[in-house]
Design an enzyme around this catalytic site. Structure first.
Site, PDB file in Angstrom:
ATOM      1  N   GLN A   1     -31.665  22.074 -12.069  1.00 15.05           N
ATOM      2  CA  GLN A   1     -32.271  21.491 -11.770  1.00 15.05           C
ATOM      3  C   GLN A   1     -33.486  21.239  -9.941  1.00 15.05           C
ATOM      4  O   GLN A   1     -33.402  19.966  -9.801  1.00 15.05           O
ATOM      5  CB  GLN A   1     -33.293  19.639 -12.441  1.00 15.05           C
ATOM      6  CG  GLN A   1     -34.912  19.890 -12.853  1.00 15.05           C
ATOM      7  CD  GLN A   1     -35.697  21.217 -12.614  1.00 15.05           C
ATOM      8  OE1 GLN A   1     -35.177  21.743 -14.619  1.00 15.05           O
ATOM      9  NE2 GLN A   1     -37.526  21.518 -12.920  1.00 15.05           N
TER      10      GLN A   1
ATOM     11  N   ASP B   1     -16.016  30.835 -14.689  1.00 12.96           N
ATOM     12  CA  ASP B   1     -17.507  29.862 -14.484  1.00 12.96           C
ATOM     13  C   ASP B   1     -18.031  29.284 -14.206  1.00 12.96           C
ATOM     14  O   ASP B   1     -16.297  27.636 -14.028  1.00 12.96           O
ATOM     15  CB  ASP B   1     -18.342  30.028 -16.027  1.00 12.96           C
ATOM     16  CG  ASP B   1     -20.219  30.202 -16.150  1.00 12.96           C
ATOM     17  OD1 ASP B   1     -20.232  30.171 -14.494  1.00 12.96           O
ATOM     18  OD2 ASP B   1     -20.527  30.371 -16.860  1.00 12.96           O
TER      19      ASP B   1
ATOM     20  N   SER C   1     -21.481  24.331 -20.879  1.00 20.07           N
ATOM     21  CA  SER C   1     -22.507  24.061 -21.457  1.00 20.07           C
ATOM     22  C   SER C   1     -22.135  23.981 -22.820  1.00 20.07           C
ATOM     23  O   SER C   1     -21.522  23.628 -23.757  1.00 20.07           O
ATOM     24  CB  SER C   1     -24.006  23.691 -20.566  1.00 20.07           C
ATOM     25  OG  SER C   1     -24.787  22.613 -21.022  1.00 20.07           O
TER      26      SER C   1
ATOM     27  N   GLY D   1     -22.672  29.178 -24.765  1.00 20.24           N
ATOM     28  CA  GLY D   1     -23.018  30.623 -25.392  1.00 20.24           C
ATOM     29  C   GLY D   1     -23.175  31.607 -24.160  1.00 20.24           C
ATOM     30  O   GLY D   1     -22.955  32.288 -24.624  1.00 20.24           O
TER      31      GLY D   1
ATOM     32  N   ASP E   1     -27.829  -5.998 -23.870  1.00 24.34           N
ATOM     33  CA  ASP E   1     -28.870  -5.614 -24.246  1.00 24.34           C
ATOM     34  C   ASP E   1     -28.613  -3.853 -23.498  1.00 24.34           C
ATOM     35  O   ASP E   1     -29.839  -3.260 -23.061  1.00 24.34           O
ATOM     36  CB  ASP E   1     -30.043  -6.358 -23.073  1.00 24.34           C
ATOM     37  CG  ASP E   1     -30.076  -6.213 -22.116  1.00 24.34           C
ATOM     38  OD1 ASP E   1     -28.772  -5.957 -21.728  1.00 24.34           O
ATOM     39  OD2 ASP E   1     -30.887  -6.645 -21.238  1.00 24.34           O
ATOM     40  N   GLY E   2     -27.386  -3.628 -23.641  1.00 25.68           N
ATOM     41  CA  GLY E   2     -27.177  -2.162 -22.571  1.00 25.68           C
ATOM     42  C   GLY E   2     -27.190  -2.427 -20.646  1.00 25.68           C
ATOM     43  O   GLY E   2     -26.812  -1.071 -20.342  1.00 25.68           O
ATOM     44  N   GLU E   3     -27.283  -3.134 -20.407  1.00 21.81           N
ATOM     45  CA  GLU E   3     -27.904  -3.000 -18.596  1.00 21.81           C
ATOM     46  C   GLU E   3     -26.596  -3.260 -18.444  1.00 21.81           C
ATOM     47  O   GLU E   3     -25.560  -4.022 -18.987  1.00 21.81           O
ATOM     48  CB  GLU E   3     -28.593  -4.112 -18.291  1.00 21.81           C
ATOM     49  CG  GLU E   3     -29.753  -3.922 -18.472  1.00 21.81           C
ATOM     50  CD  GLU E   3     -30.848  -4.659 -18.048  1.00 21.81           C
ATOM     51  OE1 GLU E   3     -30.485  -5.889 -17.391  1.00 21.81           O
ATOM     52  OE2 GLU E   3     -31.931  -5.245 -18.515  1.00 21.81           O
TER      53      GLU E   3
ATOM     54  N   LYS F   1     -26.070  38.663 -17.328  1.00 18.14           N
ATOM     55  CA  LYS F   1     -26.999  37.621 -18.707  1.00 18.14           C
ATOM     56  C   LYS F   1     -28.055  37.765 -18.495  1.00 18.14           C
ATOM     57  O   LYS F   1     -29.149  37.308 -17.340  1.00 18.14           O
ATOM     58  CB  LYS F   1     -26.007  36.217 -18.436  1.00 18.14           C
ATOM     59  CG  LYS F   1     -26.313  35.651 -19.375  1.00 18.14           C
ATOM     60  CD  LYS F   1     -25.771  34.534 -19.282  1.00 18.14           C
ATOM     61  CE  LYS F   1     -25.963  32.981 -18.333  1.00 18.14           C
ATOM     62  NZ  LYS F   1     -25.768  32.297 -17.686  1.00 18.14           N
TER      63      LYS F   1
END
Ligand code: R5P
Length: 288
Positions: free
Chosen positions: A92, A212, A216, A219, A33-35, A186
Site C-alpha cells: 500500500q 516472484d 502470499s 494463488g 496485557d500484550g504490550e 495475470k
C-alpha cells in the site's frame, strides 16, 4: 554491533558472522496485557546495525522495531543503520482509492522518527518506497543469490515470471545464468483471487523455475503451475524472495504440481533455505 529483533534473530546472527561483528543482547518480551517490553543489554557504541523484518505479525514487529530504534537513539547513538529484510505494508505504497491510508508512507515516517539513519531492504515491493524516506535507503536485489541456488539445483531451466511485474526478476536471473525467460499475464481480482491468461510457452519437457518477489496466498503461483503443466513442463521449481505463505499456501502450491519451493530468509518459513546474509553484509561493508 548488531541487534536482531524477534523476527530476524538468525539472519542477524548470520550477518554478524559475515561481518565479524558482535550481536548485542536484547531482552524483548510482552507484559501480561500484550504490550511490548524492550531492554538493550549491551554497551552500544556509535554505528549500530538493527535487523528486523516487519512481516506477520506486522504491527508487533513494527512496534518492536520502533522501541529498539528509539532506545538506541536515546543512548546518544546517531548512526543507526536499519536492515528491514522484508518490508511490511509495502503493497500500500500509494493511494489506489480516495480516502485510503498510504500505509507504507506512514511506516517510513515512523521508522525515521524512531531514529533510523539509513535503511537497507531487499526487493521492496515497489522501488518508489525508497522515495518515501528522507534518509538514504537501499533496495537490494536477492536475484543473484536466488540465481546461484538455481544454478546449483536445476539444469538448463526456463525462468518464468508469473506476472509482468515479476518479469524484471526473471530477466535478471536469466541474464546471470544465460538461459531463457518468459512471463505470464495475470489479472488481480481481489487480494485473495487472481486470474492468469493462457499463453503459448515453449516449456515442453523443460525444467521451469518460477520467480516472484512475494508468495502470499499462493494463488498467483498455483495458476502459473497449472498453465506450465498444461504446456508440458517437466519439473517446476518455485522461487521467491519473501515467503509470506499465508495459511495453507505451501500445500496449495505443491498440490498444483510444484516439485520444490524455495524462498530466502528475509522471513522465517519452512522454505527459507537461501540466505541473504552475505548480500546484506556485503552492502553494509561497502557502506551502501
Ligand atoms: C504481486 O504484485 C506480487 O508480486 C505477488 O505476485 C503477489 O503478492 C502474490 O500474491 P499471492 O501469493 O496471494 O497470489
Amino acid at each position: 554491533m548488531i541487534i536482531g529483533g524477534s523476527s530476524s534473530q538468525k539472519l542477524a546472527a548470520n550477518i554478524a558472522h559475515e561481518m565479524d561483528d558482535v550481536l548485542c543482547p536484547l531482552e524483548s518480551r510482552k507484559f501480561p496485557d500484550g504490550e511490548r517490553y524492550i531492554r538493550i543489554k549491551g554497551d552500544v557504541e556509535e554505528g549500530v546495525i538493527v535487523v528486523q523484518s516487519t512481516g506477520y505479525p506486522q504491527d508487533e514487529n513494527l512496534m518492536e522495531l520502533f522501541l529498539i530504534l528509539k532506545t538506541i537513539r536515546s543512548m546518544g547513538i546517531t548512526n543507526i543503520r536499519t536492515v528491514i529484510p522484508y518490508f511490511g505494508y509495502g503493497r500500500q505504497e500509494k493511494r489506489f482509492n480516495p480516502g485510503e491510508a498510504v500505509s507504507a508512507d506512514v511506516v517510513c515516517d515512523l521508522i525515521q522518527y524512531a531514529g533510523a539513519s539509513e535503511v537497507y531492504s531487499i526487493n521492496l515491493h515497489e522501488n518508489s518506497i525508497c522515495d518515501l524516506f528522507n534518509i538514504p535507503t537501499h533496495n537490494l536485489s536477492a536475484m543473484p543469490t536466488i540465481a546461484q541456488y538455481v544454478a546449483d539445483n536445476v539444469d538448463d531451466p526456463v525462468i518464468v515470471a508469473p506476472d509482468k511485474g515479476a518479469l524484471g526478476f526473471a530477466q535478471e536471473i536469466s541474464n546471470l545464468l544465460n538461459c531463457e525467460s518468459d512471463y505470464l499475464e495475470k489479472i488481480r481480482i481481489s487480494p485473495e483471487k487472481v486470474e492468469t491468461k493462457p499463453k503459448n510457452l515453449d516449456v515442453d519437457g523443460r525444467d521451469v523455475v518460477i520467480i516472484d518477489d512475494i508468495i502470499s496466498t499462493g494463488g498467483t503461483i498455483v495458476n502459473a503451475c497449472g498453465i506450465l503443466k498444461e504446456h508440458g513442463a517437466r519439473r517446476i521449481v518455485v522461487s521467491c524472495v519473501h515467503p509470506v505463505l499465508v495459511e495453507d499456501a505451501l500445500l496449495k502450491i505443491f498440490a498444483a504440481g510444484a516439485h520444490d519451493v524455495v524462498g530466502t530468509d528475509t522471513l522465517k518459513s519452512e522454505v527459507s533455505n537461501v540466505s541473504v546474509a552475505s548480500l546484506v553484509a556485503d552492502a553494509l561493508k561497502k557502506g551502501f
